[in-house]
Write an enzyme that holds these catalytic residues in place. Sequence first.
Site, short mmCIF file in Angstrom:
data_model
loop_
_atom_site.label_atom_id
_atom_site.label_comp_id
_atom_site.label_asym_id
_atom_site.label_seq_id
_atom_site.Cartn_x
_atom_site.Cartn_y
_atom_site.Cartn_z
N TYR A 14 3.51 7.77 9.12
CA TYR A 14 4.13 6.67 8.38
C TYR A 14 4.89 7.16 7.16
O TYR A 14 5.86 6.54 6.74
CB TYR A 14 3.06 5.66 7.95
CG TYR A 14 2.53 4.85 9.09
CD1 TYR A 14 3.12 3.63 9.42
CD2 TYR A 14 1.47 5.29 9.86
CE1 TYR A 14 2.65 2.88 10.48
CE2 TYR A 14 0.99 4.55 10.93
CZ TYR A 14 1.59 3.35 11.23
OH TYR A 14 1.13 2.61 12.29
N GLU A 164 3.84 10.35 -2.57
CA GLU A 164 4.75 9.32 -2.09
C GLU A 164 4.23 7.94 -2.50
O GLU A 164 3.07 7.64 -2.33
CB GLU A 164 4.86 9.42 -0.55
CG GLU A 164 5.85 8.46 0.04
CD GLU A 164 7.18 8.51 -0.69
OE1 GLU A 164 7.82 9.58 -0.71
OE2 GLU A 164 7.60 7.48 -1.25
N PHE A 165 5.14 7.11 -3.00
CA PHE A 165 4.75 5.79 -3.47
C PHE A 165 5.27 4.66 -2.59
O PHE A 165 5.13 3.49 -2.95
CB PHE A 165 5.23 5.58 -4.91
CG PHE A 165 4.57 6.50 -5.90
CD1 PHE A 165 3.27 6.26 -6.32
CD2 PHE A 165 5.22 7.63 -6.37
CE1 PHE A 165 2.63 7.11 -7.22
CE2 PHE A 165 4.60 8.50 -7.27
CZ PHE A 165 3.31 8.23 -7.69
N LYS A 223 -1.13 9.70 -8.46
CA LYS A 223 -1.05 8.97 -7.18
C LYS A 223 -2.33 8.14 -6.97
O LYS A 223 -2.27 6.96 -6.61
CB LYS A 223 -0.85 9.96 -6.03
CG LYS A 223 -0.88 9.34 -4.66
CD LYS A 223 0.24 8.34 -4.45
CE LYS A 223 -0.08 7.39 -3.34
NZ LYS A 223 0.92 6.39 -3.08
N CYS A 279 -4.46 3.19 2.56
CA CYS A 279 -4.46 3.92 1.29
C CYS A 279 -5.47 3.44 0.25
O CYS A 279 -6.21 4.25 -0.31
CB CYS A 279 -3.06 3.88 0.68
SG CYS A 279 -1.88 4.81 1.65
#
Length: 477
Positions: A14, A164-165, A223, A279
């Site tokens: 993803y 990655e956000f 993160k 997440c």
Amino acid sequence: KIDGLKVACIGAGYVGGPTMAVIAMKCPTVTVTVLDISEERIAAWNDEDLDNLPVYEPGLAAVVAETRGRNLFFSTDVEGAVAAADIVFVSVNTPTKLHGVGKGRAADVKNLEACARTIARVSSSNKIIVEKSTVPIKTAETIRRVLEANKRPGCEFSVLSNPEFLAEGTAVDDLFEPSRVLIGGEDKPAGRTAVAQLAAVYNNWVARERIITTNLWSSELSKLVANAFLAQRISSINSISALCERTGADVSEVARAVGSDHRIGPNFLKASLGFGGSCFQKDILNLVYLAERFGLPEVAAYWEQVIAMNEWQKRRFAEGMVSSMFNSVSGKRIALLGFAFKKDTADVRETAAAYVSKFLLEERAHLRVYDPKVRLPAMLSELDYTCGVTPENCPDLATRFVSCASALEACDGADALAVMTEWDEFASIDFEAAFAAMRKPAFVFDGRNVLDHAKLRAIGFQVYVIGKPTSPSATVM
Ligand code: NAD
Ligand code: UDX
């Protein structure tokens, strides 16, 4: 500065797939190869029919159509593409450990370690290694040590953290216009050069002031903290939703009033039946584990409460369905609208819908599920993986958990419909037709607060909504 650069990315999931597709689009002079051990996944990324890409994201098919075969390639030749690359992103999965020390909490970084070993073994030129996966703080040190211990003589590596956000469902827009790009590196000449090189790639479309550079550990930790803060807002508003249901306050009105304070802000205050996705839970558990390991039990307990509240919200929603339907759903048909963890994705990892399904199946309900993007095998696999529901331990699973081709088909003969996912199309269901086809009294449970409740009540439905009193006469309990 970046012309002719060769980028490889290990992990075509993803994150790896969409992120690399956007880099290829925005940097046409850079060659990008996305790699995976899964032949099936790579074949799907290479499928001529763009409807078969392994990840559904609005806008992604167009980006892949423009770049694939030009400067974007998908391959299982991990060794070959890594050996040829100048920059290697590592975007593999880092799931919660299911065994041993830290079981159920710590993130498992074995896939990253395996990648570091492969990179060291096959490299005969200097490379920048970019940790894209979400990892426990200090993982860059693990990668560095594995590389150093296994590298060929004369080969130098710089390890960067570049979390990655992006959010699923809006991945392409998020990548086109990131709120920020975060790059952590070592405060040494080689580290600074590597940071500048990666920043130059992003700078092709992201303004310099949006590229934040930090030390490695701040980047890795940021993160986890970003996800913890986001999830905390949802748990906070969900805790208030329970109070609203008991008092006559309306959680949407409260969220609006509270979020209008610019110090708080309006986003991420939508009450729901509980957050899902791959997440939030994993990363908060990771943070909790780290806090414990560093001897900070109060910090661990504080963040753990975000998860506890989410578990309670999912259970509260499912229990509310049963108690509203006269304390029994045994043998009753219930239409579940949506199964994805949020709209505009086919991803079902940790979806609240699976938890609610498990609860209702244990109550012997018959579930009829409709999701615009999720097919039955993915639903069953998530029910098994996260909730432990299998054909062996759940009697008649094949007949009591059925996937339908439309919302109306799911509602046919049902006692209740329950909104699990906020898909836009649910607002335009023909609810008169649904009502006519359902048993009476016909119940609606809106776990996302997306339907027109006044209209539904006018049709004749009994309507229950997260964070809203059931009737104006509700009183404090
Ligand atoms: P994913 O499971 O979709 O993809 C990971 C891929 O890596 C899989 O296809 C797997 O086969 C491959 N892989 C694992 N080990 C490998 C190896 N040794 N060699 C080659 N391929 C290997 O995962 P994802 O959702 O893309 O997440 C990747 C990372 O990014 C995770 O750390 C996650 O926490 C983080 N992240 C995810 C999101 C999200 O929205 N999904 C957002 C931000 C960050
Ligand atoms: C999240 C982070 O937003 C993203 O920055 C990070 O990179 C990965 O994790 P994602 O899980 O893809 O992204 O989706 P997100 O939009 O954050 O939604 C997560 C869950 O929270 C979904 O189940 C969603 O429905 C729920 N949610 C979100 C709420 O219940 N209420 C809200 O107000 C927002």
